[in-house]
Design a protein around this motif. Structure first.
Motif, PDB file in Angstrom:
ATOM      1  N   UNK A   1       0.840  -1.178   0.000  1.00  0.00           N
ATOM      2  CA  UNK A   1       0.000   0.000   0.000  1.00  0.00           C
ATOM      3  C   UNK A   1       0.883   1.238   0.000  1.00  0.00           C
ATOM      4  N   UNK A   2       0.510   2.186  -0.795  1.00  0.00           N
ATOM      5  CA  UNK A   2       1.233   3.450  -0.874  1.00  0.00           C
ATOM      6  C   UNK A   2       0.436   4.527  -0.143  1.00  0.00           C
ATOM      7  N   UNK A   3       1.130   5.355   0.604  1.00  0.00           N
ATOM      8  CA  UNK A   3       0.469   6.459   1.295  1.00  0.00           C
ATOM      9  C   UNK A   3       0.083   7.524   0.272  1.00  0.00           C
ATOM     10  N   UNK A   4      -1.098   8.084   0.443  1.00  0.00           N
ATOM     11  CA  UNK A   4      -1.613   9.096  -0.469  1.00  0.00           C
ATOM     12  C   UNK A   4      -1.989  10.344   0.312  1.00  0.00           C
ATOM     13  N   UNK A   5      -1.997  11.472  -0.370  1.00  0.00           N
ATOM     14  CA  UNK A   5      -2.485  12.712   0.231  1.00  0.00           C
ATOM     15  C   UNK A   5      -4.011  12.673   0.216  1.00  0.00           C
ATOM     16  N   UNK A   6      -4.595  12.955   1.366  1.00  0.00           N
ATOM     17  CA  UNK A   6      -6.048  12.957   1.504  1.00  0.00           C
ATOM     18  C   UNK A   6      -6.484  14.303   2.066  1.00  0.00           C
ATOM     19  N   UNK A   7      -7.496  14.895   1.456  1.00  0.00           N
ATOM     20  CA  UNK A   7      -8.055  16.148   1.941  1.00  0.00           C
ATOM     21  C   UNK A   7      -8.888  15.837   3.189  1.00  0.00           C
ATOM     22  N   UNK A   8      -8.467  16.400   4.313  1.00  0.00           N
ATOM     23  CA  UNK A   8      -9.093  16.093   5.597  1.00  0.00           C
ATOM     24  C   UNK A   8     -10.578  16.481   5.618  1.00  0.00           C
ATOM     25  N   UNK A   9     -10.909  17.645   5.117  1.00  0.00           N
ATOM     26  CA  UNK A   9     -12.308  18.108   5.137  1.00  0.00           C
ATOM     27  C   UNK A   9     -13.188  17.196   4.287  1.00  0.00           C
ATOM     28  N   UNK A  10     -12.698  16.841   3.101  1.00  0.00           N
ATOM     29  CA  UNK A  10     -13.461  15.964   2.218  1.00  0.00           C
ATOM     30  C   UNK A  10     -13.626  14.582   2.859  1.00  0.00           C
ATOM     31  N   UNK A  11     -12.559  14.069   3.447  1.00  0.00           N
ATOM     32  CA  UNK A  11     -12.619  12.776   4.121  1.00  0.00           C
ATOM     33  C   UNK A  11     -13.648  12.797   5.247  1.00  0.00           C
ATOM     34  N   UNK A  12     -13.589  13.834   6.093  1.00  0.00           N
ATOM     35  CA  UNK A  12     -14.509  13.910   7.236  1.00  0.00           C
ATOM     36  C   UNK A  12     -15.962  14.002   6.767  1.00  0.00           C
ATOM     37  N   UNK A  13     -16.214  14.809   5.742  1.00  0.00           N
ATOM     38  CA  UNK A  13     -17.599  14.960   5.279  1.00  0.00           C
ATOM     39  C   UNK A  13     -18.112  13.650   4.666  1.00  0.00           C
ATOM     40  N   UNK A  14     -17.276  12.977   3.888  1.00  0.00           N
ATOM     41  CA  UNK A  14     -17.718  11.720   3.282  1.00  0.00           C
ATOM     42  C   UNK A  14     -17.841  10.612   4.321  1.00  0.00           C
ATOM     43  N   UNK A  15     -16.978  10.602   5.319  1.00  0.00           N
ATOM     44  CA  UNK A  15     -17.091   9.619   6.393  1.00  0.00           C
ATOM     45  C   UNK A  15     -18.401   9.839   7.167  1.00  0.00           C
ATOM     46  N   UNK A  16     -18.735  11.080   7.450  1.00  0.00           N
ATOM     47  CA  UNK A  16     -19.983  11.373   8.159  1.00  0.00           C
ATOM     48  C   UNK A  16     -21.195  10.920   7.349  1.00  0.00           C
ATOM     49  N   UNK A  17     -21.152  11.117   6.038  1.00  0.00           N
ATOM     50  CA  UNK A  17     -22.255  10.667   5.185  1.00  0.00           C
ATOM     51  C   UNK A  17     -22.374   9.151   5.236  1.00  0.00           C
ATOM     52  N   UNK A  18     -21.243   8.445   5.161  1.00  0.00           N
ATOM     53  CA  UNK A  18     -21.256   6.981   5.208  1.00  0.00           C
ATOM     54  C   UNK A  18     -21.802   6.492   6.549  1.00  0.00           C
TER      55      UNK A  18
END
Length: 168
Positions: A1-18
């Motif tokens: 697995x390779x580490x990737x840059x993730x947008x924290x705000x986008x991640x948090x909003x999509x996690x909350x939706x899930x």
């Protein structure tokens, strides 16, 4: 697995939706299945615990299958990446004691796995706003940096592959 840059705000909003979608789907489907079973197979004793339990179990299986199926959807990329990252970090964590011992002996693969673990944990804890344990991570990173310098090892995190863990 390779580490990737993730947008924290986008991640948090999509996690909350899930999370909200999973809770809603689990609640609605378990109630619907339970009520349908109770209607089709009424109990003379009045206890419908087994039908309610079956409704929850079937609904939970359905939610998990839905998540697995939707894991490759573009809107799930950030959430799926963190899910995979947690699994990869868990693999390293299970071998941590052996990796630490091998790193002390100068094993470059062990040091690479530890570096991946530290970088991945740092990213994960930052995304989840879990910075309480960052001090212990920084201490472990400093110890690894000393070992890298002492043994003259050069670590390139992009070369990490979980297959190296099989040696430990």
């Amino acid at each position: 697995m390779k580490l990737q840059k993730i947008d924290k705000q986008l991640y948090r909003s999509r996690l909350n939706i899930v999370i909200v979608a999973c809770i809603a789907l689990l609640a609605v489907s378990s109630l619907a299945i339970s009520q349908a079973l109770i209607y089709l197979f009424p109990s003379e004793s009045g206890s419908n615990f087994h039908w309610n339990l079956l409704g929850v179990i079937v609904s939970a299986i359905g939610v998990v299958m839905t998540l697995i199926k939707l894991k490759t959807h573009p809107k799930m990329h950030e959430v799926a990446y963190v899910w995979d990252l947690k699994q990869a970090l868990n693999l390293v964590y299970r071998k941590k004691r052996k990796l630490d011992a091998a790193a002390e002996q100068g094993n470059a693969d062990a040091m690479l796995a530890l570096q991946f673990s530290y970088d991945g944990s740092r990213q994960l804890w930052t995304l989840d706003d879990n910075t309480i344990t960052m001090d212990s991570l920084n201490t472990a990173q400093a110890k690894l940096d000393e070992l890298v310098e002492e043994h003259g090892v050069e670590l390139d995190i992009s070369n990490y592959d979980s297959a190296i863990l099989k040696a430990f």
